[in-house]
Design a protein around this motif. Structure first.
Motif, PDB file in Angstrom:
ATOM      1  N   LEU A 246       0.864  -1.353  -0.094  1.00 56.71           N
ATOM      2  CA  LEU A 246       0.033  -0.091  -0.251  1.00 56.71           C
ATOM      3  C   LEU A 246       0.770   1.334   0.027  1.00 56.71           C
ATOM      4  O   LEU A 246       2.100   1.390   0.526  1.00 56.71           O
ATOM      5  CB  LEU A 246      -0.982  -0.060   1.194  1.00 56.71           C
ATOM      6  N   ALA A 247       0.224   2.432  -0.420  1.00 56.22           N
ATOM      7  CA  ALA A 247       0.899   3.750  -0.321  1.00 56.22           C
ATOM      8  C   ALA A 247       0.074   4.401   0.800  1.00 56.22           C
ATOM      9  O   ALA A 247      -1.131   4.639   0.590  1.00 56.22           O
ATOM     10  CB  ALA A 247       1.197   4.125  -1.554  1.00 56.22           C
ATOM     11  N   ASP A 248       0.449   5.101   1.726  1.00 58.13           N
ATOM     12  CA  ASP A 248      -0.454   6.131   2.388  1.00 58.13           C
ATOM     13  C   ASP A 248      -0.712   7.170   1.754  1.00 58.13           C
ATOM     14  O   ASP A 248      -0.108   7.708   0.481  1.00 58.13           O
ATOM     15  CB  ASP A 248       0.300   6.232   3.784  1.00 58.13           C
ATOM     16  N   PRO A 249      -1.592   8.223   2.369  1.00 51.75           N
ATOM     17  CA  PRO A 249      -1.952   9.576   1.335  1.00 51.75           C
ATOM     18  C   PRO A 249      -0.646  10.421   1.008  1.00 51.75           C
ATOM     19  O   PRO A 249      -0.838  11.169   0.164  1.00 51.75           O
ATOM     20  CB  PRO A 249      -2.950  10.381   2.250  1.00 51.75           C
ATOM     21  N   SER A 250       0.520  10.140   1.781  1.00 49.32           N
ATOM     22  CA  SER A 250       1.599  11.135   1.478  1.00 49.32           C
ATOM     23  C   SER A 250       2.457  10.234   0.492  1.00 49.32           C
ATOM     24  O   SER A 250       3.708  10.729   0.261  1.00 49.32           O
ATOM     25  CB  SER A 250       2.207  11.483   2.564  1.00 49.32           C
ATOM     26  N   GLY A 251       2.179   8.949   0.027  1.00 47.94           N
ATOM     27  CA  GLY A 251       3.147   8.316  -0.595  1.00 47.94           C
ATOM     28  C   GLY A 251       4.076   7.282  -0.076  1.00 47.94           C
ATOM     29  O   GLY A 251       4.914   6.640  -0.656  1.00 47.94           O
ATOM     30  N   GLY A 252       3.957   7.210   1.253  1.00 51.47           N
ATOM     31  CA  GLY A 252       4.774   6.226   1.949  1.00 51.47           C
ATOM     32  C   GLY A 252       4.446   4.773   1.601  1.00 51.47           C
ATOM     33  O   GLY A 252       3.384   4.467   1.978  1.00 51.47           O
ATOM     34  N   VAL A 253       5.501   4.012   1.439  1.00 53.44           N
ATOM     35  CA  VAL A 253       4.920   2.517   1.002  1.00 53.44           C
ATOM     36  C   VAL A 253       5.229   1.574   2.037  1.00 53.44           C
ATOM     37  O   VAL A 253       6.280   1.700   2.642  1.00 53.44           O
ATOM     38  CB  VAL A 253       5.803   2.233  -0.217  1.00 53.44           C
ATOM     39  N   LEU A 254       4.385   0.556   2.219  1.00 55.20           N
ATOM     40  CA  LEU A 254       4.327  -0.174   3.159  1.00 55.20           C
ATOM     41  C   LEU A 254       3.672  -1.561   2.851  1.00 55.20           C
ATOM     42  O   LEU A 254       2.753  -1.498   2.072  1.00 55.20           O
ATOM     43  CB  LEU A 254       3.562   0.383   4.466  1.00 55.20           C
ATOM     44  N   ALA A 255       4.386  -2.607   3.036  1.00 59.93           N
ATOM     45  CA  ALA A 255       3.947  -4.050   2.731  1.00 59.93           C
ATOM     46  C   ALA A 255       3.146  -4.535   3.931  1.00 59.93           C
ATOM     47  O   ALA A 255       3.266  -4.292   5.396  1.00 59.93           O
ATOM     48  CB  ALA A 255       4.948  -4.904   2.509  1.00 59.93           C
ATOM     49  N   ILE A 256       2.045  -5.343   3.728  1.00 54.30           N
ATOM     50  CA  ILE A 256       1.426  -6.040   4.791  1.00 54.30           C
ATOM     51  C   ILE A 256       1.202  -7.481   4.475  1.00 54.30           C
ATOM     52  O   ILE A 256       1.193  -7.915   3.334  1.00 54.30           O
ATOM     53  CB  ILE A 256       0.100  -5.742   4.903  1.00 54.30           C
ATOM     54  N   SER A 257       1.248  -8.493   5.462  1.00 53.32           N
ATOM     55  CA  SER A 257       1.195  -9.898   5.363  1.00 53.32           C
ATOM     56  C   SER A 257       0.333 -10.327   6.123  1.00 53.32           C
ATOM     57  O   SER A 257       0.242 -10.150   7.393  1.00 53.32           O
ATOM     58  CB  SER A 257       2.642 -10.559   5.437  1.00 53.32           C
ATOM     59  N   GLN A 258      -0.374 -11.086   5.718  1.00 54.37           N
ATOM     60  CA  GLN A 258      -1.435 -12.013   6.636  1.00 54.37           C
ATOM     61  C   GLN A 258      -0.776 -13.590   6.392  1.00 54.37           C
ATOM     62  O   GLN A 258      -0.547 -14.279   5.590  1.00 54.37           O
ATOM     63  CB  GLN A 258      -2.637 -12.402   5.786  1.00 54.37           C
ATOM     64  N   ASN A 259      -0.360 -14.046   7.822  1.00 52.67           N
ATOM     65  CA  ASN A 259      -0.024 -15.283   7.684  1.00 52.67           C
ATOM     66  C   ASN A 259      -0.884 -16.279   7.537  1.00 52.67           C
ATOM     67  O   ASN A 259      -2.006 -16.301   8.089  1.00 52.67           O
ATOM     68  CB  ASN A 259       0.709 -15.627   9.139  1.00 52.67           C
ATOM     69  N   VAL A 260      -0.862 -17.422   6.702  1.00 55.17           N
ATOM     70  CA  VAL A 260      -1.643 -18.346   6.102  1.00 55.17           C
ATOM     71  C   VAL A 260      -1.175 -19.585   6.386  1.00 55.17           C
ATOM     72  O   VAL A 260      -0.205 -20.021   5.948  1.00 55.17           O
ATOM     73  CB  VAL A 260      -2.045 -18.033   4.436  1.00 55.17           C
ATOM     74  N   GLU A 261      -1.967 -20.488   7.204  1.00 55.89           N
ATOM     75  CA  GLU A 261      -1.606 -22.048   7.402  1.00 55.89           C
ATOM     76  C   GLU A 261      -1.665 -22.833   6.173  1.00 55.89           C
ATOM     77  O   GLU A 261      -2.471 -22.565   5.187  1.00 55.89           O
ATOM     78  CB  GLU A 261      -2.426 -22.700   8.381  1.00 55.89           C
ATOM     79  N   ALA A 262      -0.653 -23.677   5.798  1.00 58.70           N
ATOM     80  CA  ALA A 262      -0.739 -24.379   4.728  1.00 58.70           C
ATOM     81  C   ALA A 262      -1.924 -25.571   4.540  1.00 58.70           C
ATOM     82  O   ALA A 262      -2.403 -25.757   5.885  1.00 58.70           O
ATOM     83  CB  ALA A 262       0.647 -25.296   4.830  1.00 58.70           C
TER      84      ALA A 262
END
Length: 262
Positions: A246-262
């Motif tokens: 994602l990018a916040d309203p000022s353009g800062g880039v951040l990754a997000i991760s959801q842990n998913v069980e196999a």
């Protein structure tokens, strides 16, 4: 992780968002992740908390930045000695050193490829008190076009050892004495960060990406747009994770991760 983590020298210990408008970022990230914020310091710095524990910081971007940016900080025993070692190894000073006034000093540097990062030292430095939980910092990853140079630089400066996955362009940085990943089902105990070989022609400058864990990547991604941010990469499945950028309203880039069980 429920217990407060401990950080050996050389380990990543803090992440912060540098913003042209701190108040706007506080509103965005507080709504997105449920963070609460301490009162501003005299310099306008805001510490975010999750369940009462420090999780990230939000501070004023230096004049060199025309948009938001995330920075990862590494713990050192002596900032001046580390700064000299960084310079000798081909890195450069971007900002600081700054005396934070609470038993810590910090500075921002760039590695030989130009990827910015921070270091901090002190008897009671500000560090993340909760990690590897939904809404908290999970991992930082170096994206660099020159893995050979990066391996030499970070081994010299922080005593890291790089372990590359054959043929993948992705590696694990390991630091003796770190137990951050002790409860992780797949990573060795002493993994502190990740390395990714970036294509020089991709148009993305070398950088340290910051990743926050979430419980529902799709829901958070939808909320990003509602709050005025944007999705740079929609939720995508990878082994063990569902990731988005994602990018916040000022353009800062951040990754997000959801842990998913196999």
């Amino acid at each position: 992780m429920t217990d407060a983590p401990s950080y050996p020298v050389g380990a990543p210990c803090w992440v912060e968002s540098l913003q042209p408008d701190v108040g706007k970022a506080v509103t965005f990230y507080g709504s997105l992740f449920g963070w609460t914020f301490d009162d501003a310091s005299p310099a306008g710095y805001r510490v975010a908390r999750l369940d009462g524990r420090r999780v990230v910081g939000v501070g004023q971007a230096p004049p060199m930045l025309d948009r938001g940016a995330w920075a990862t900080y590494f713990l050192v025993a002596d900032l001046d000695e580390s700064a000299a070692l960084i310079a000798e190894s081909g890195g450069s000073l971007l900002a600081g050193p700054v005396d934070a006034g609470n038993a810590e000093r910090t500075a921002l540097f760039a590695d030989p490829s130009g990827a910015p990062f921070g270091i901090r030292e002190g008897s009671a430095p500000t560090v993340a008190e909760i990690v590897d939980s939904p809404g908290a910092w999970q991992m930082s990853a170096l994206h660099t076009p020159d893995m050979t140079s990066a391996e030499k630089f970070y081994a010299t400066v922080f005593a890291w050892r790089l372990e590359m996955a054959p043929g993948s362009g992705v590696g694990l940085w390991r630091l003796a004495g770190s137990t951050r990943r002790a409860n992780h089902p797949t990573l060795p105990d002493d993994v502190v960060t990740v390395a990714t070989l970036a294509s020089p022609g991709a148009g993305v400058p070398p950088h340290w990406a910051v990743n926050v864990q979430v419980s529902d990547a799709d829901a958070v991604s939808s909320r990003v747009v509602e709050l005025g941010g944007s999705l740079l990469m929609p939720p995508t499945d990878a082994p063990g994770f569902r990731n988005a950028v994602l990018a916040d309203p000022s353009g800062g880039v951040l990754a997000i991760s959801q842990n998913v069980e196999a």
